[in-house]
Design a protein around this motif. Structure first.
Motif, short mmCIF file in Angstrom:
data_model
loop_
_atom_site.label_atom_id
_atom_site.label_comp_id
_atom_site.label_asym_id
_atom_site.label_seq_id
_atom_site.Cartn_x
_atom_site.Cartn_y
_atom_site.Cartn_z
N ILE A 180 -12.95 31.93 67.43
CA ILE A 180 -13.70 30.76 66.95
C ILE A 180 -12.83 29.91 66.03
O ILE A 180 -12.81 28.68 66.13
CB ILE A 180 -15.00 31.20 66.24
N THR A 181 -12.09 30.56 65.14
CA THR A 181 -11.21 29.84 64.23
C THR A 181 -10.11 29.12 65.00
O THR A 181 -9.72 28.00 64.63
CB THR A 181 -10.60 30.80 63.19
N GLY A 182 -9.59 29.74 66.06
CA GLY A 182 -8.59 29.08 66.89
C GLY A 182 -9.16 27.83 67.55
O GLY A 182 -8.49 26.79 67.61
N GLY A 183 -10.39 27.93 68.05
CA GLY A 183 -11.05 26.75 68.62
C GLY A 183 -11.26 25.67 67.58
O GLY A 183 -11.08 24.48 67.87
N LEU A 184 -11.62 26.06 66.37
CA LEU A 184 -11.80 25.10 65.28
C LEU A 184 -10.48 24.41 64.95
O LEU A 184 -10.45 23.20 64.71
CB LEU A 184 -12.37 25.81 64.05
N MET A 185 -9.39 25.16 64.97
CA MET A 185 -8.08 24.57 64.72
C MET A 185 -7.73 23.52 65.77
O MET A 185 -7.24 22.44 65.44
CB MET A 185 -7.00 25.65 64.71
N ILE A 186 -7.97 23.86 67.03
CA ILE A 186 -7.68 22.91 68.11
C ILE A 186 -8.52 21.65 67.96
O ILE A 186 -8.01 20.53 68.09
CB ILE A 186 -7.91 23.58 69.48
N TRP A 187 -9.79 21.82 67.66
CA TRP A 187 -10.68 20.67 67.48
C TRP A 187 -10.22 19.79 66.31
O TRP A 187 -10.16 18.57 66.42
CB TRP A 187 -12.12 21.16 67.29
N CYS A 188 -9.90 20.43 65.19
CA CYS A 188 -9.46 19.66 64.02
C CYS A 188 -8.14 18.95 64.30
O CYS A 188 -7.92 17.81 63.87
CB CYS A 188 -9.31 20.58 62.81
N GLY A 189 -7.22 19.61 65.04
CA GLY A 189 -5.97 18.96 65.40
C GLY A 189 -6.19 17.76 66.31
O GLY A 189 -5.56 16.71 66.14
N TYR A 190 -7.12 17.91 67.24
CA TYR A 190 -7.46 16.80 68.14
C TYR A 190 -8.04 15.63 67.35
O TYR A 190 -7.65 14.48 67.54
CB TYR A 190 -8.45 17.28 69.20
N GLU A 191 -8.97 15.94 66.45
CA GLU A 191 -9.59 14.88 65.63
C GLU A 191 -8.57 14.24 64.70
O GLU A 191 -8.66 13.04 64.41
CB GLU A 191 -10.76 15.45 64.82
N PHE A 192 -7.59 15.03 64.23
CA PHE A 192 -6.54 14.48 63.37
C PHE A 192 -5.77 13.39 64.10
O PHE A 192 -5.51 12.32 63.55
CB PHE A 192 -5.60 15.60 62.92
N PHE A 193 -5.40 13.64 65.35
CA PHE A 193 -4.62 12.65 66.10
C PHE A 193 -5.48 11.50 66.62
O PHE A 193 -4.95 10.44 66.95
CB PHE A 193 -3.86 13.33 67.24
N ARG A 194 -6.79 11.68 66.68
CA ARG A 194 -7.70 10.60 67.08
C ARG A 194 -8.10 9.72 65.91
O ARG A 194 -8.60 8.61 66.12
CB ARG A 194 -8.98 11.19 67.68
N LEU A 228 -5.57 22.78 58.26
CA LEU A 228 -4.84 23.75 57.44
C LEU A 228 -5.75 24.89 56.97
O LEU A 228 -5.34 26.06 56.95
CB LEU A 228 -4.20 23.06 56.24
N ALA A 229 -6.98 24.57 56.60
CA ALA A 229 -7.92 25.61 56.17
C ALA A 229 -8.23 26.57 57.32
O ALA A 229 -8.26 27.79 57.12
CB ALA A 229 -9.20 24.98 55.64
N ALA A 230 -8.43 26.02 58.51
CA ALA A 230 -8.69 26.87 59.67
C ALA A 230 -7.47 27.72 60.00
O ALA A 230 -7.59 28.90 60.37
CB ALA A 230 -9.10 26.03 60.88
N GLY A 231 -6.29 27.15 59.84
CA GLY A 231 -5.06 27.90 60.08
C GLY A 231 -4.89 29.06 59.10
O GLY A 231 -4.51 30.17 59.48
N MET A 232 -5.19 28.80 57.85
CA MET A 232 -5.09 29.87 56.85
C MET A 232 -6.14 30.95 57.09
O MET A 232 -5.86 32.15 56.93
CB MET A 232 -5.21 29.30 55.44
N ALA A 233 -7.33 30.54 57.50
CA ALA A 233 -8.37 31.52 57.81
C ALA A 233 -7.95 32.38 59.00
O ALA A 233 -8.15 33.60 58.99
CB ALA A 233 -9.70 30.81 58.11
N GLN A 234 -7.36 31.74 60.00
CA GLN A 234 -6.93 32.51 61.16
C GLN A 234 -5.80 33.47 60.79
O GLN A 234 -5.77 34.61 61.26
CB GLN A 234 -6.49 31.59 62.28
N MET A 235 -4.90 33.05 59.94
CA MET A 235 -3.83 33.94 59.49
C MET A 235 -4.40 35.14 58.74
O MET A 235 -3.94 36.28 58.94
CB MET A 235 -2.84 33.19 58.61
#
Length: 124
Positions: A54-68, A83-90
């Motif tokens: 789920i956190t990986g999906g959230l990261m992808i979504w946030c990255g997509y929204e960042f570039f949009r 970054l928060a989702a990335g840290m949570a996933q780590m």
């Protein structure tokens, strides 16, 4: 050295081949992952695995929204969430690796207990 020490050395030298064979049977990372899912903490491992996906999906979504994002404020907003989702996933993956290590260590301790018990039984 005492006679008992000599017997211990002799037994350990005789079992080296058996131990090497047993270690060669372990398949590496896939077996460690499998052992974590079959251990006493399997429910937690499954839960953390689902949360990691789920956190990986959230990261992808946030990255997509960042570039949009059109404005700098929106990019900052989505970048912080990325970054928060990335840290949570780590953190979640770190817990999984620690659990795999714990399961492996417990298995080795059990093997050692069995070897010591067998050696003690033979020495009687």
């Amino acid at each position: 050295m005492s006679e008992f020490d000599q017997r211990i050395k002799k037994e350990l030298a005789g079992e080296t081949a058996a131990i090497d064979e047993m270690l060669a049977k372990e398949g590496g990372l896939p077996d460690l992952v499998s052992a974590a899912f079959h251990g006493s903490m399997r429910r937690w491992v499954v839960l953390i695995g689902v949360m990691t996906v789920i956190t990986g999906g959230l990261m992808i979504w946030c990255g997509y929204e960042f570039f949009r994002a059109a404005t700098v404020d929106d990019r900052a907003y989505w970048g912080v969430w990325f970054l928060a989702a990335g840290m949570a996933q780590m953190a979640l993956k770190q817990w999984q690796w620690m659990e795999m290590n714990r399961a492996s260590l417990m298995r080795e301790v059990k093997r050692l207990e069995l070897a010591v018990a067998t050696l003690a039984e033979r020495s009687k």
